[in-house]
Design an enzyme around this catalytic site. Structure first.
Site, PDB file in Angstrom:
ATOM      1  N   TYR A   1      60.950  -0.804-106.832  1.00 14.39           N
ATOM      2  CA  TYR A   1      61.169  -0.590-105.403  1.00 14.39           C
ATOM      3  C   TYR A   1      62.665  -0.529-105.142  1.00 14.39           C
ATOM      4  O   TYR A   1      63.413  -1.442-105.505  1.00 14.39           O
ATOM      5  CB  TYR A   1      60.526  -1.722-104.597  1.00 14.39           C
ATOM      6  CG  TYR A   1      60.376  -1.375-103.144  1.00 14.39           C
ATOM      7  CD1 TYR A   1      59.259  -0.670-102.704  1.00 14.39           C
ATOM      8  CD2 TYR A   1      61.329  -1.740-102.214  1.00 14.39           C
ATOM      9  CE1 TYR A   1      59.113  -0.341-101.364  1.00 14.39           C
ATOM     10  CE2 TYR A   1      61.187  -1.411-100.878  1.00 14.39           C
ATOM     11  CZ  TYR A   1      60.079  -0.716-100.462  1.00 14.39           C
ATOM     12  OH  TYR A   1      59.937  -0.396 -99.134  1.00 14.39           O
TER      13      TYR A   1
ATOM     14  N   TYR B   1      60.477   7.981 -98.529  1.00 21.46           N
ATOM     15  CA  TYR B   1      60.058   6.611 -98.253  1.00 21.46           C
ATOM     16  C   TYR B   1      58.543   6.545 -98.196  1.00 21.46           C
ATOM     17  O   TYR B   1      57.937   6.920 -97.193  1.00 21.46           O
ATOM     18  CB  TYR B   1      60.684   6.071 -96.951  1.00 21.46           C
ATOM     19  CG  TYR B   1      60.414   4.604 -96.840  1.00 21.46           C
ATOM     20  CD1 TYR B   1      61.286   3.683 -97.408  1.00 21.46           C
ATOM     21  CD2 TYR B   1      59.244   4.136 -96.263  1.00 21.46           C
ATOM     22  CE1 TYR B   1      61.007   2.328 -97.386  1.00 21.46           C
ATOM     23  CE2 TYR B   1      58.958   2.781 -96.232  1.00 21.46           C
ATOM     24  CZ  TYR B   1      59.841   1.895 -96.785  1.00 21.46           C
ATOM     25  OH  TYR B   1      59.549   0.560 -96.776  1.00 21.46           O
TER      26      TYR B   1
END
Ligand SMILES: [Zn+2]
Lengths: 139, 381
Positions: B279, B329
């Site tokens: 991440y 995203y």
């Protein structure tokens, strides 16, 4: 013309006494009556032993910079960049988010000793920190 | 007879500014793509888990997102719910789906992330509350505190954060659906606007409209489906909710606790991982994870990423689709999907040769939440 005001604290039942103490010139943290742990922010119990019994202590106002960030971009029209947001560790142990004032952003460093300085913001007095030795008074 | 969870289908929309389409449209498109990828029908779906993105979930309060999406998809699932864990949510719902199908609570669980902050969110919120009074706004300020600590304690340099941003864009250049496909140089990185020192604009992830979905089922159910089943070998979570009062907050992520657990379930160690899907909301988070997952020693992630090690063709490719810094995203769900594509060996130009194992992470909120998935290849089934 109306200037945009910076955001102010929004006290709740837990934090109202903290902000009231600030108005009276004291930065208060909580001390657990059962295990002796010192902590911020105020909560419903001691975060170490969950005792509901605690009392307030006034910080000496001495501490150091645990980490910091220099806002180079203005995110809020009431808070023009540059300014320094820092996580301050009080000498008693608790930490709080605050600002380092009284010096250029380039002079701020991790572990730098700092001292408490209250500054007005709306109806509040904000606990900010300046390098030790910076004796400028606030009104 | 024990049931083993696998990922049988993946799908996503394009990512970027997708005007005129709500998050609900995007989520429905991703769900249909995942069902179609698996060779299943909507009627086969009997579980629904959702990760509403920041503008749908966190900023709008905890709404019953799963209820509205489930109604729109016409589902009457045997198992459902939403997770509000910030960037750890998508990895967490895939892991929760694995638990649910292994426990027999459902057989085919649809996991959906979606959001449309660029096209549909309201005006930018400055932040409120006691910390906003000090001008402490946004995730970038919070991660700047972590970056400053890392630079101070370990001598990490701006150029080493830059290596992470450059690698992400180099990966993105090989990813047809990536939102940012232009490579960047170190010069570009160093010239990038300073937002909250020490972080620059190119240290920060993209903001995107888009949705992504994953179907989790059992090994048995997946046996005759279209795509090779990708087994979920291990998963774990660890969180750090006490934030500033926790002694190591900003220095160590909860990944240090849940990484070994997830790898242990899989019978693997960090050195066995062929491709890492980490991440990457900010470059510093990639550095911290390389250390906390044990890909390198604590404090040594700066030198570790030098020389293109995490870029295309490097010895530890990180986020071969470009991740949040280049692909778009996707709340972490795109990381799961890229792991699946790598392990199916269908990642085209960006394929990591012979990839047999992948680690996927999610990290969220005020550096509070963390989740890990370890996936294997069809050979593990
Ligand atoms: Zn106590």
């Amino acid at each position: 013309m109306s200037e945009v005001q910076p955001p102010v604290p929004e006290p709740d039942a837990l934090s109202a006494p903290f902000w009231e103490a600030c108005r009276n010139g004291a930065l208060e943290f909580s001390a657990c009556d059962d295990c002796g742990h010192y902590f911020l922010p105020a909560g419903p119990c001691c975060p170490d032993c969950w005792s509901p019994c605690m009392s307030s202590r006034a910080a000496s106002g001495r501490g150091h910079v645990f980490s910091f960030a220099v806002y180079r971009r203005t995110y809020h029209p009431g808070m023009p960049a540059p300014y320094v947001v820092a996580l301050i560790e009080l000498e008693e142990g608790p930490r709080l988010i605050s600002n380092v004032v009284g010096c250029a952003p380039e002079e701020v460093a991790i572990d730098m000793p700092v001292q408490l300085r209250f500054e007005p913001a709306g109806d509040f007095m904000l606990p900010r920190f300046a390098p030790v030795g910076d004796e400028k008074e606030t009104s | 007879m024990s049931r083993h969870a696998v990922i049988a289908g993946v799908g996503h929309t394009e990512f970027g500014k997708l005007a005129g389409r709500t998050a609900w449209h995007l989520e429905a498109e991703a769900a249909a793509a995942a069902v179609s990828d698996a060779g299943l029908q909507p009627a086969d779906v009997d579980g629904l888990l959702t990760d509403p993105g920041p503008s749908q979930g966190i900023l709008q309060g905890i709404t019953p997102h799963f209820l509205r999406l489930g109604a729109q998809l016409g589902l009457d699932p045997d198992y459902t719910g939403s997770e509000i864990l910030g960037g750890a949510g998508s990895v967490a719902i895939v892991a929760r789906a694995a638990l649910a199908v292994e426990a027999g609570l459902c057989d085919v669980c649809l996991c959906v992330y979606g959001d449309s902050p660029l096209s549909n969110a309201g005006s930018f919120e400055y932040g409120r509350g006691d910390e906003a009074a000090f001008g402490f706004f946004g995730a970038v300020g919070l991660h700047a505190l972590a970056a400053q600590r890392h630079m101070h304690r370990h001598g990490t340099r701006a150029e080493q954060l830059g290596e992470v941003a450059i690698a992400a864009r180099a990966h993105g250049a090989r990813t047809p659906h990536a939102q940012k496909r232009q490579p960047i140089s170190m010069q570009d990185y160093l010239a990038s606007d300073s937002l909250v020192e020490p972080l620059r604009k190119l240290d920060c992830c993209l903001v995107s409209d888009g949705a992504a979905a994953v179907l989790v089922t059992t090994r048995e159910r997946a046996a005759d489906l279209r795509a090779p089943a990708i087994p979920i070998l291990g998963h774990a979570q660890a969180h750090s909710l006490s934030t500033y009062t926790s002694p190591n907050h900003f220095d160590t992520l909860p990944a240090a606790r849940c990484g070994p657990k997830a790898l242990g379930h899989a019978g693997l160690s960090a050195s066995d991982i062929d491709v890492a899907l980490l991440y990457d909301c900010f470059t510093i988070v990639v550095l911290l994870q390389l250390e906390d997952y044990g890909f390198c020693k604590k404090g040594e992630s700066g030198p570790f990423v030098e020389g293109g090690r995490i870029g295309p063709g490097g010895s530890l490719p990180v986020n071969p689709s470009g991740g949040l810094l280049a692909e778009g995203y996707g709340g972490g769900m795109l990381h799961v999907i890229e792991a699946v594509r790598q392990l199916r060996h269908e990642a085209g130009e960006r394929q990591v040769k012979g990839a047999q194992s992948a680690l996927v992470s999610g990290h969220g909120l005020g550096m509070n939440t963390h989740a890990t998935l370890v996936l294997g290849s069809h050979a593990h089934v």
